[in-house]
Design a protein around this motif. Structure first.
Motif, PDB file in Angstrom:
ATOM      1  N   UNK A  32       0.834  -1.208   0.000  1.00  0.00           N
ATOM      2  CA  UNK A  32       0.000   0.000   0.000  1.00  0.00           C
ATOM      3  C   UNK A  32       0.868   1.257   0.000  1.00  0.00           C
ATOM      4  N   UNK A  33       1.921   1.250   0.822  1.00  0.00           N
ATOM      5  CA  UNK A  33       2.808   2.414   0.889  1.00  0.00           C
ATOM      6  C   UNK A  33       3.543   2.634  -0.434  1.00  0.00           C
ATOM      7  N   UNK A  34       3.963   1.544  -1.090  1.00  0.00           N
ATOM      8  CA  UNK A  34       4.627   1.675  -2.392  1.00  0.00           C
ATOM      9  C   UNK A  34       3.657   2.196  -3.452  1.00  0.00           C
ATOM     10  N   UNK A  35       2.428   1.683  -3.451  1.00  0.00           N
ATOM     11  CA  UNK A  35       1.426   2.167  -4.409  1.00  0.00           C
ATOM     12  C   UNK A  35       1.115   3.643  -4.178  1.00  0.00           C
ATOM     13  N   UNK A  36       1.071   4.028  -2.914  1.00  0.00           N
ATOM     14  CA  UNK A  36       0.828   5.439  -2.595  1.00  0.00           C
ATOM     15  C   UNK A  36       2.020   6.290  -3.042  1.00  0.00           C
ATOM     16  N   UNK A  37       3.229   5.830  -2.766  1.00  0.00           N
ATOM     17  CA  UNK A  37       4.441   6.564  -3.141  1.00  0.00           C
ATOM     18  C   UNK A  37       4.523   6.766  -4.653  1.00  0.00           C
ATOM     19  N   UNK A  38       4.114   5.748  -5.408  1.00  0.00           N
ATOM     20  CA  UNK A  38       4.154   5.816  -6.878  1.00  0.00           C
ATOM     21  C   UNK A  38       2.902   6.470  -7.456  1.00  0.00           C
ATOM     22  N   UNK A  39       2.037   6.951  -6.579  1.00  0.00           N
ATOM     23  CA  UNK A  39       0.799   7.650  -6.942  1.00  0.00           C
ATOM     24  C   UNK A  39      -0.170   6.776  -7.735  1.00  0.00           C
ATOM     25  N   UNK A  41      -1.999   4.606  -5.896  1.00  0.00           N
ATOM     26  CA  UNK A  41      -3.036   4.690  -4.872  1.00  0.00           C
ATOM     27  C   UNK A  41      -3.095   6.147  -4.443  1.00  0.00           C
ATOM     28  N   UNK A  42      -4.076   6.854  -4.960  1.00  0.00           N
ATOM     29  CA  UNK A  42      -4.185   8.300  -4.700  1.00  0.00           C
ATOM     30  C   UNK A  42      -4.971   8.538  -3.420  1.00  0.00           C
ATOM     31  N   UNK A  43      -4.401   8.106  -2.313  1.00  0.00           N
ATOM     32  CA  UNK A  43      -5.094   8.203  -1.028  1.00  0.00           C
ATOM     33  C   UNK A  43      -4.908   9.570  -0.408  1.00  0.00           C
ATOM     34  N   UNK A  44      -6.009  10.175   0.018  1.00  0.00           N
ATOM     35  CA  UNK A  44      -5.944  11.389   0.832  1.00  0.00           C
ATOM     36  C   UNK A  44      -5.784  10.897   2.265  1.00  0.00           C
ATOM     37  N   UNK A  45      -4.552  10.844   2.730  1.00  0.00           N
ATOM     38  CA  UNK A  45      -4.252  10.222   4.013  1.00  0.00           C
ATOM     39  C   UNK A  45      -4.920  10.945   5.178  1.00  0.00           C
ATOM     40  N   UNK A  46      -5.268  12.221   4.999  1.00  0.00           N
ATOM     41  CA  UNK A  46      -5.943  12.928   6.089  1.00  0.00           C
ATOM     42  C   UNK A  46      -7.317  12.312   6.369  1.00  0.00           C
ATOM     43  N   UNK A  47      -7.939  11.681   5.353  1.00  0.00           N
ATOM     44  CA  UNK A  47      -9.231  11.027   5.542  1.00  0.00           C
ATOM     45  C   UNK A  47      -9.096   9.662   6.225  1.00  0.00           C
ATOM     46  N   UNK A  48      -7.906   9.070   6.154  1.00  0.00           N
ATOM     47  CA  UNK A  48      -7.663   7.749   6.719  1.00  0.00           C
ATOM     48  C   UNK A  48      -6.892   7.801   8.034  1.00  0.00           C
ATOM     49  N   UNK A  49      -6.291   8.938   8.337  1.00  0.00           N
ATOM     50  CA  UNK A  49      -5.427   9.080   9.499  1.00  0.00           C
ATOM     51  C   UNK A  49      -6.161   8.746  10.802  1.00  0.00           C
ATOM     52  N   UNK A  50      -5.487   7.938  11.627  1.00  0.00           N
ATOM     53  CA  UNK A  50      -6.041   7.545  12.912  1.00  0.00           C
ATOM     54  C   UNK A  50      -7.013   6.384  12.834  1.00  0.00           C
TER      55      UNK A  50
END
Length: 144
Positions: A32-39, A41-50
């Motif tokens: 997941x982190x690699x997909x996010x890093x390579x864009x 997985x366009x996750x808005x992490x503020x919506x998932x944080x916590x």
């Protein structure tokens, strides 16, 4: 090549249940982190944080737990019930990732269970819909 209809046999489930969940959870989080890093997985992490998540591979008897902060995903959980649980058999998760099935179809055919925070579930469903799985190594691996 489409993912065939299959369920892990009981001996496979018994074998997988004896293994610690940490290595597969780490692999999921790392991916997941690699997909996010390579864009991809366009996750808005503020919506998932916590938030904490559980991915249950039903036919394997395996539950992978992880959490998110403002920047990335991490293994483990807070110890409380997850904010969101996704549950399906391995074949259906593969179909989802390979875009052979969409989350709505799997959900309404009762092959994908989504439990917990409804708003978070919708965010994750839309995130899964937005991923270009063709650009991931899984798609290339499954094509050979």
């Amino acid at each position: 090549m489409p993912v065939p209809e299959f369920t892990l046999p009981p001996f496979g489930r018994r074998w997988l249940q004896r293994l610690p969940a940490t290595p597969p959870a780490w692999l999921l989080v790392h991916s997941l982190n690699q997909l996010q890093k390579r864009q991809v997985l366009a996750a808005d992490m503020s919506l998932l944080s916590g938030k904490t998540f559980a991915v249950e591979i039903c036919d394997a008897g395996l539950t992978l737990t992880f959490r998110a902060d403002d920047e990335r995903f991490h293994t483990g959980s807070s110890g409380d019930a997850p904010d969101l649980r996704l549950a399906a058999n391995l074949a259906d998760f593969l179909r989802l990732m390979l875009r052979e099935e969409d989350p709505d179809t799997l959900f309404f055919s009762r092959r994908l269970r989504i439990e917990g925070d409804t708003e978070l579930g919708l965010i994750v469903k839309n995130l899964l819909d937005s991923v270009d799985w063709d650009s991931t190594p899984l798609r290339r691996f499954m094509q050979h």
